[in-house]
Design an enzyme around this catalytic site. Sequence first.
Site: not given
Length: 706
Positions: A434, A457
């Site tokens: 968590g 790219e």
Amino acid sequence: MNTAKGTTSQRPNIPNELLPDLPHGPLSEYRRRASFNWKEMVFFLDDEELIQFKKEIFSALENDPLFHRHPGQDLSMEKYRELTFRRCKRIFEYNFLTLQQTLEKPQKVLALINCLGMYDWSLGAKYFLNTQVFSGAVGNAGSERHSQFLNQVQTMEIFGCFALTELSHGSNTKAVRTTATFDASTKGFILNSPDFEAAKFWVGNMGKTATHAVVYAQLYTSDGKCHGLHSFVVQIRDPQTLLPMPGVMVGDIGKKLGQNGLDNGFAMFHNVRIPQENLLNRTGEITSSGTYTSAYKDPKQRLGASLGTLSSGRVSIMSMAVVNLKLAISIAIRFSATRRQFGPTEDEEIPVLEYQLQQWRLIPYLAAAYALDYFSKTFFMNLVELQIGIFMKDKSQRQAELGKEIHALSCAGKPLASWTAQHGAQECREACGGHGYLAMNRLGDIRSDNDPNCTYEGDNNVLLQQTSNYLLSLVHLVHEDKAHIESPLGSINFLIDFKDILGHKFTASSVEECLDPKVSLAAYKWLVCYLLRESYLKLQQEKKNRNNDFNARNNCQVYYCRSLALAFIEHAVLERFHDYTHDFSTPSSLQPVLKKLCALYGLWSLSKHLTVLYQGGYCLGQLPARIVQDAILELCAQLKDEAVALVDVIAPPDFILNSPIAKADGELYKNLWSAVLQGEKVLERASWWEEFCSNKPVIGPLKSQL
């Protein structure tokens, strides 16, 4: 020799002010267990000048109020972009790198970008796109007449961007539709976007701040003939007002999944006139009479040369992805070494790093960070060698082959690095439970900021086809008994033994044998040869069946060419890291841990190809898979006590890492609690409290009206 104390006792020549001792705390026990001195490792991986340079950058950011962060503060996109630009401007003012220093030590360019990225990739990308991508495109594709633009970038008189992608075309660059038509009467070009689908799109810096762009367009001469894709310097905004230039429609594409401090934009051109001199003329030129000339007679070669700057972008993205992997694994390992849960008895809790499952989830990514980091650094210097050759107008065969090899390696290296970082960031997020989901601990931002590395790219899966095409072009050579197979960087040299390698089998019979990285290297050589053969046979069969090269190649990607390209780059990374870690110059005090990292990276990567290894007959029976898996677990266990010290080597200072659960002092809960309490309005009641208290819902009436 025990060099585990994290002090300078073994290396008295390491200045403590350069690498201060780490604070004592919950992480100290793991640091004591390490078999090596972390400071010695830092000095082995980088020279003192580079270490000092990084420290200078980090210290400047930490001591400058403009770079201070406020826990829990959620900036609006507009404010975030303003802050990112102001920070980018401040980086120019610091002038960390002069042009002369850049030429003398190009590694510093990469170090500067990576240091900024470790702080915030919106800042790193904004600076990089202006000073390296825009300037690199001008410098590599232009000539002396374009030096004014490079000088103006350095003084921030102009701010640049790189405009190739269009709304309807990205990977298929030769289909870009923006036009630049030469007007013989005015000796200039007229830029036009034929329709909205031809709008330049996704361009970093273009959204709000860029004044100039390198624009890719189809060059037409006055006679209406198209000479293919060329690049031009185009002013898109007035630097004094930031208002669009006449005929330019430019704007921001909106909020993204990450890197929202960077303004990505679009632009359309309507009869925009630019001087003839703004054509970047390395691949083609217009004479005074309006005639087109080029040193490249083959249009395909001309297109390749025109897009050559993309290789440098891909090489840089590899390094950017490695930075993200370093950040994520540093957070997860430090957290795992201090987070205690369960234990052998009800009264004892142990660090979750002691659990085999946690080791198996994280430590291979630590090994990958080291292997990919070494590859990206050395590959960057290979690129520098190529660029020097281009600058010196080297027309040799070696220069040509170097360009092809770097293209092939970068087209696979970017996918490997970015995917490894993406999967690693997610695994690190989950491994921190968590607390990893809490935004202030940064793993979500790292994951989101790395995500575009998988796309820009060149989409990763599309790029891999470039690498497999390069390898398939060598097939005719591997079938010749006396073929000369050699490349400048050596990545394909083993293919000279193609036929012999295909006769090899997996021979290791124990976990101990698998701990030698040579086992993985031998397996990878077979794997590449096998996949190359199978890809070629599949391609030939598809050509017979389809009688169409396009469809044939399309039907060879999954399980064949794609796997071939990935196996090829994984072998290249592993081979370089193996040679580095086993070199005689590597300090004997560091070799054991580095060799384990190498072995783990090799086996972990190879394990993803076990199906093919069995399918092709390299592995037989249950033993190979079992001992490979057991060897991975054994190496994870052996590296568990080294992990914190290995992270200390690659992690930036706390201010830069910016994760309460991963500070160097290891005070996990104290730091997290403190950060939570510093959050904005954390203890205040909700601004809409009156709505809660005064307007109780009336049960019944609305339901009866339905």
